[in-house]
Write a protein that holds these residues in place. Sequence first.
Motif, PDB file in Angstrom:
ATOM      1  N   UNK A   1      23.278  19.751  57.196  1.00 34.87           N
ATOM      2  CA  UNK A   1      22.057  18.948  57.017  1.00 34.87           C
ATOM      3  C   UNK A   1      22.216  17.922  55.907  1.00 34.87           C
ATOM      4  N   UNK A   2      23.165  18.071  55.008  1.00 35.89           N
ATOM      5  CA  UNK A   2      23.342  17.126  53.917  1.00 35.89           C
ATOM      6  C   UNK A   2      24.313  16.014  54.287  1.00 35.89           C
ATOM      7  N   UNK A   3      24.699  15.254  53.289  1.00 33.17           N
ATOM      8  CA  UNK A   3      25.643  14.159  53.505  1.00 33.17           C
ATOM      9  C   UNK A   3      27.059  14.716  53.580  1.00 33.17           C
ATOM     10  N   UNK A   4      27.906  14.010  54.316  1.00 31.30           N
ATOM     11  CA  UNK A   4      29.284  14.432  54.527  1.00 31.30           C
ATOM     12  C   UNK A   4      30.236  13.528  53.760  1.00 31.30           C
ATOM     13  N   UNK A   5      31.332  14.111  53.277  1.00 31.01           N
ATOM     14  CA  UNK A   5      32.393  13.346  52.643  1.00 31.01           C
ATOM     15  C   UNK A   5      33.442  12.974  53.680  1.00 31.01           C
ATOM     16  N   UNK A   6      34.263  11.966  53.342  1.00 27.51           N
ATOM     17  CA  UNK A   6      35.356  11.554  54.216  1.00 27.51           C
ATOM     18  C   UNK A   6      36.609  12.374  53.888  1.00 27.51           C
ATOM     19  N   UNK A   7      37.475  12.501  54.890  1.00 25.82           N
ATOM     20  CA  UNK A   7      38.802  13.038  54.627  1.00 25.82           C
ATOM     21  C   UNK A   7      39.483  12.175  53.567  1.00 25.82           C
ATOM     22  N   UNK A   8      40.217  12.796  52.674  1.00 26.78           N
ATOM     23  CA  UNK A   8      40.973  11.998  51.714  1.00 26.78           C
ATOM     24  C   UNK A   8      42.063  11.219  52.436  1.00 26.78           C
ATOM     25  N   UNK A   9      42.811  11.923  53.302  1.00 27.45           N
ATOM     26  CA  UNK A   9      43.806  11.251  54.135  1.00 27.45           C
ATOM     27  C   UNK A   9      44.322  12.223  55.186  1.00 27.45           C
ATOM     28  N   UNK A  10      44.838  11.657  56.247  1.00 32.08           N
ATOM     29  CA  UNK A  10      45.523  12.445  57.269  1.00 32.08           C
ATOM     30  C   UNK A  10      47.003  12.473  56.917  1.00 32.08           C
ATOM     31  N   UNK A  11      47.535  13.667  56.683  1.00 32.33           N
ATOM     32  CA  UNK A  11      48.924  13.803  56.242  1.00 32.33           C
ATOM     33  C   UNK A  11      49.893  13.460  57.354  1.00 32.33           C
ATOM     34  N   UNK A  12      49.588  13.918  58.546  1.00 35.18           N
ATOM     35  CA  UNK A  12      50.501  13.736  59.672  1.00 35.18           C
ATOM     36  C   UNK A  12      49.708  13.810  60.970  1.00 35.18           C
ATOM     37  N   UNK A  13      50.163  13.072  61.959  1.00 36.63           N
ATOM     38  CA  UNK A  13      49.521  13.120  63.263  1.00 36.63           C
ATOM     39  C   UNK A  13      50.078  14.192  64.169  1.00 36.63           C
ATOM     40  N   UNK A  14      51.040  15.001  63.685  1.00 34.09           N
ATOM     41  CA  UNK A  14      51.629  16.067  64.496  1.00 34.09           C
ATOM     42  C   UNK A  14      50.636  17.218  64.627  1.00 34.09           C
ATOM     43  N   UNK A  15      50.165  17.530  65.836  1.00 34.77           N
ATOM     44  CA  UNK A  15      49.169  18.607  66.011  1.00 34.77           C
ATOM     45  C   UNK A  15      49.820  19.988  65.944  1.00 34.77           C
ATOM     46  N   UNK A  16      50.097  20.475  64.735  1.00 37.21           N
ATOM     47  CA  UNK A  16      50.840  21.725  64.569  1.00 37.21           C
ATOM     48  C   UNK A  16      49.975  22.962  64.788  1.00 37.21           C
TER      49      UNK A  16
END
Length: 661
Positions: free
Chosen positions: A52-67
């Motif tokens: 219900x509150x505000x959301x923060x953004x991801x700092x960064x995506x480390x890798x696009x490999x879906x491990x």
Amino acid sequence: MLGLAHLDRPFDYLVDAADDETAAVGARVRIRFAGRLVDGFVLERRADSDHVGSLSYLDRAVSGEPVLTPELATLARAVADRYAGTMSDVVRLAVPPRHARTEARPADDVPPPPDAPDLAAWSSYQHADSFIGALRSESAAAPHAVWQAAPGEQWPQRLAELATAVAAAGRGTIIIVPDQRDLDRLASACEPLLGDRCVSLAAGLGPSTRYRRWLAIRRGAASVVAGTRSAVFAPVHNLGLVVVWDDGDDSLAEPRAPYPHPREVAVLRTHQQRCGFLVGGYSRTAEAQALVESGWAHDLVADRQTVRARMPRVLALSDSDARVMRDPLAHSARIPEMAFASARRAIAAGLPVLFSVPRRGYLPSLACAGCRTHVRCRACHGPVQLDQDRSGPGEILACRWCGRTERHFRCVECGGTRVRALVTGARRTAEELGRAFAGVPVVASGGSATVDAVESGARVVVATPGVEPVASGGYGAAIILDTWAYLDRADLRATEMAVRRWLAIGALVRAHGDGGELVLVADAGIRAVQAVVRWDPAGFAALELAQRAELGFPPAVTMASVDGLAADVTRFTDLIDMPAGADLLGPVPLPSGVRPPAGLADSSAAGAFDDESTDIERVLVRVGRRDGRKLAAALTQAQTRRNTKHETGPIRVQVDPHTIG
């Protein structure tokens, strides 16, 4: 990836346009949590949020490999719930650390499917045809079986054939073995049939090699995985079969929280992914027998005629045996005449002889000075030692199990009042046998100096359990010494482990028709010895399971332990909402020098039990087998309450890794 019970749930974050493509489901990300950067994985991408509150953004995506694939995330969640752990701890076991340079390499080509193998050797086992047929069918059948390998069976070849048959049908296989020696044998058997389609995963691989092979599995370039315990989480595409070989081996016990056993992980994975399941070995655990008796798995066993034809001749000390009657020292000598006679026959025939001892070096024990009968505690029948901490005249004996002391010793066999120390072990035994068999080469295998195989020909091999070399053509004889050391362990599974060790050694010996003999220097009336004499591991496991059910021991029940300082344990147990009918046993102090293994439920308390002067207590919680999941949930909830109360005293919570509800 926080490792705390009260934070063991998904959290919602926003994804900006720059990370939209990279932050795929299963990818690694960095997020800001409570003011600090932590690692995480993307579990799901959605357009809305329950927060219900505000959301923060991801700092960064480390890798696009879906491990962390959806199947693997579902399995990790189930394992965490079953063992009262956190999902992040399971993910650390399942997904290896990232190696960026390896990840940047292009994916390997997918090899063509192998040819169908020759499965004629499986015809010795009842119901094997239907089991293999279900694995190869296109109906996505999920057969479950417990395989009782016949004496002398070349199990790596049989498992390689089974994996090849599944691969030829377009599905994948995971095979779990206890240690590197078994893995090397299995990999050698798989390579001619599967080539690059099979990869090995083990802790000894470097980070780059391990991650490269793990990525090959996830990307579909390899469909057969042979590995040690953590390989049970391998992300195999279209999984068709999970195999666990020798599930009673201690090496399969995971030392890190939440301590999952690969057999139970395989059972959970079989349920979720509708794949086949096989647990095999020369012996059988009570847990595997429980799967058979519940109807969830069926037997893959050879008929008695085949077993008798392939097993060695098994000898033990029996008062009705004329050879024992003629040898007055048969029951007291460490190597009686019947054992020497068996070794001499094998050497005369130009065959190697194996002497198995409980450990390398020197193993101290106490025995009567007159008849050499091993001294046991009068209260609990445990092994005793000289009590060095007490002063005063005369020798004082102390039990290593219950701590009871005894000042006046009297032998139950001959009435003697004096004791003597015996020292045995691989090194001492090799020295003795070198003199007894002058001119015959002596090979020792144990500790860091292990030998994987020996050539045919007359030689004496002295080995410790688990590192017996494989003899070309089989041993002419095997003599198992100091059998009391196997049965003296203060462990619920001591007898089961003894049968497992002895049958594994017997499987290295030639069939009795070829002159093979297995000598157990033990009383033939002992139940474990009788199981080996009859070569009946299934019957022994059934009796073991029945006795545990009568006494309320796993796997008939689910048990959990809570270890820590007395005050911390008491406060924690007060937070548990016990399931109906639960029994609380303890607290009791752990013996001096015994400490819980590493991997505390509270990661901030790691190393807190290293101080041996700290008094650690243990509480056991016991519930019926059907209530195992309820107990795990109650323990998880108690840990959540403890964390929210900011209690920091070190504790360790462990659900019995061998029992699944």
